[in-house]
Design an enzyme around this catalytic site. Structure first.
Site, PDB file in Angstrom:
ATOM      1  CG  HIS A 188      48.326  81.124  -9.589  1.00  0.00           C
ATOM      2  ND1 HIS A 188      48.429  79.845 -10.083  1.00  0.00           N
ATOM      3  CD2 HIS A 188      48.048  81.918 -10.649  1.00  0.00           C
ATOM      4  CE1 HIS A 188      48.232  79.864 -11.396  1.00  0.00           C
ATOM      5  NE2 HIS A 188      47.996  81.111 -11.768  1.00  0.00           N
ATOM      6  CG  HIS A 192      43.385  82.497 -12.427  1.00  0.00           C
ATOM      7  ND1 HIS A 192      43.192  82.752 -13.768  1.00  0.00           N
ATOM      8  CD2 HIS A 192      44.625  81.952 -12.323  1.00  0.00           C
ATOM      9  CE1 HIS A 192      44.263  82.371 -14.441  1.00  0.00           C
ATOM     10  NE2 HIS A 192      45.162  81.898 -13.591  1.00  0.00           N
TER      11      HIS A 192
HETATM   12  P1  5GP Z   1      47.577  80.871 -15.452  1.00  0.00           P
HETATM   13  O1  5GP Z   1      48.858  80.481 -16.151  1.00  0.00           O
HETATM   14  O2  5GP Z   1      46.461  81.151 -16.433  1.00  0.00           O
HETATM   15  O3  5GP Z   1      47.770  81.955 -14.439  1.00  0.00           O
HETATM   16  O4  5GP Z   1      47.193  79.598 -14.584  1.00  0.00           O
HETATM   17  C1  5GP Z   1      46.183  78.721 -14.904  1.00  0.00           C
HETATM   18  C2  5GP Z   1      46.227  77.610 -13.866  1.00  0.00           C
HETATM   19  O5  5GP Z   1      45.048  76.851 -13.992  1.00  0.00           O
HETATM   20  C3  5GP Z   1      47.404  76.636 -14.052  1.00  0.00           C
HETATM   21  O6  5GP Z   1      48.198  76.615 -12.858  1.00  0.00           O
HETATM   22  C4  5GP Z   1      46.734  75.302 -14.320  1.00  0.00           C
HETATM   23  O7  5GP Z   1      47.379  74.216 -13.709  1.00  0.00           O
HETATM   24  C5  5GP Z   1      45.321  75.504 -13.772  1.00  0.00           C
HETATM   25  N1  5GP Z   1      44.285  74.769 -14.473  1.00  0.00           N
HETATM   26  C6  5GP Z   1      44.088  74.733 -15.814  1.00  0.00           C
HETATM   27  N2  5GP Z   1      43.028  73.972 -16.111  1.00  0.00           N
HETATM   28  C7  5GP Z   1      42.531  73.522 -14.928  1.00  0.00           C
HETATM   29  C8  5GP Z   1      41.426  72.673 -14.584  1.00  0.00           C
HETATM   30  O8  5GP Z   1      40.675  72.191 -15.424  1.00  0.00           O
HETATM   31  N3  5GP Z   1      41.217  72.438 -13.261  1.00  0.00           N
HETATM   32  C9  5GP Z   1      42.026  72.971 -12.299  1.00  0.00           C
HETATM   33  N4  5GP Z   1      41.738  72.663 -11.037  1.00  0.00           N
HETATM   34  N5  5GP Z   1      43.073  73.764 -12.584  1.00  0.00           N
HETATM   35  C10 5GP Z   1      43.327  74.037 -13.881  1.00  0.00           C
END
Ligand code: 5GP
Ligand code: ZN
Length: 140
Positions: free
Chosen positions: A102, A100
């Site tokens: 951001h 993903h």
């Molecule tokens: P990573 O650290 O894997 O790059 O970011 C994962 C992101 O997913 C985090 O910013 C976190 O807040 C978001 N996230 C995790 N679980 C959920 C969810 O169930 N729904 C949404 N909308 N965001 C999520």
């Protein structure tokens, strides 16, 4: 699709999310814990663990879409700038193992700092690093 994956569940509509874009291949929705209001996540609907699993076609389409979404997020959030980030693997802060991007609205006064830099010790050290990267990139 991965049964346990939280983003696959969002893509299948088994979990709620504030969706801002959907097409056949991609979904964008608001991050549940935003850095700033409007912080958006862009995912492929199919499950790929991280960047390295994305085909060239998928990452290409995703990048074009990311550019469009970034412009909408900037205007909607009335942001001064945008950070585009993909955390790749746990050491880089990836928590959800479904690739993903951001899309993070930034404000001149939001108080967030960038990563601290660590300058190279000398020209040889940086030249060696650049060499190593080129060697690997062009030997594949
Ligand atoms: P990573 O650290 O894997 O790059 O970011 C994962 C992101 O997913 C985090 O910013 C976190 O807040 C978001 N996230 C995790 N679980 C959920 C969810 O169930 N729904 C949404 N909308 N965001 C999520
Ligand atoms: Zn998934």
């Amino acid at each position: 699709m991965n049964n346990q994956c939280v983003f696959c569940k969002i893509a299948r509509k088994e979990l709620p999310a504030d969706i801002t874009h959907e097409d056949e291949d991609f979904l964008a929705f608001l991050d549940i814990n935003p850095v700033n209001r409007g912080h958006t996540l862009l995912i492929p609907k199919s499950h790929y663990a991280n960047l390295y699993d994305l085909s060239d076609e998928t990452i290409s389409k995703m990048s074009v879409l990311m550019k469009k979404i970034a412009a909408s997020v900037k205007r909607a959030a009335k942001a001064d700038g945008i950070n585009l980030i993909m955390n790749v693997e746990g050491a880089a802060g990836q928590i959800v193992p479904h690739a993903h991007f951001h899309i993070i609205p930034r404000f001149s006064n939001d108080g967030l700092r960038h990563w601290p830099g660590k300058p190279y010790a000398n020209k040889e050290e940086s030249a060696e690093m650049a060499n190593a990267i080129r060697r690997i990139a062009y030997s594949q």
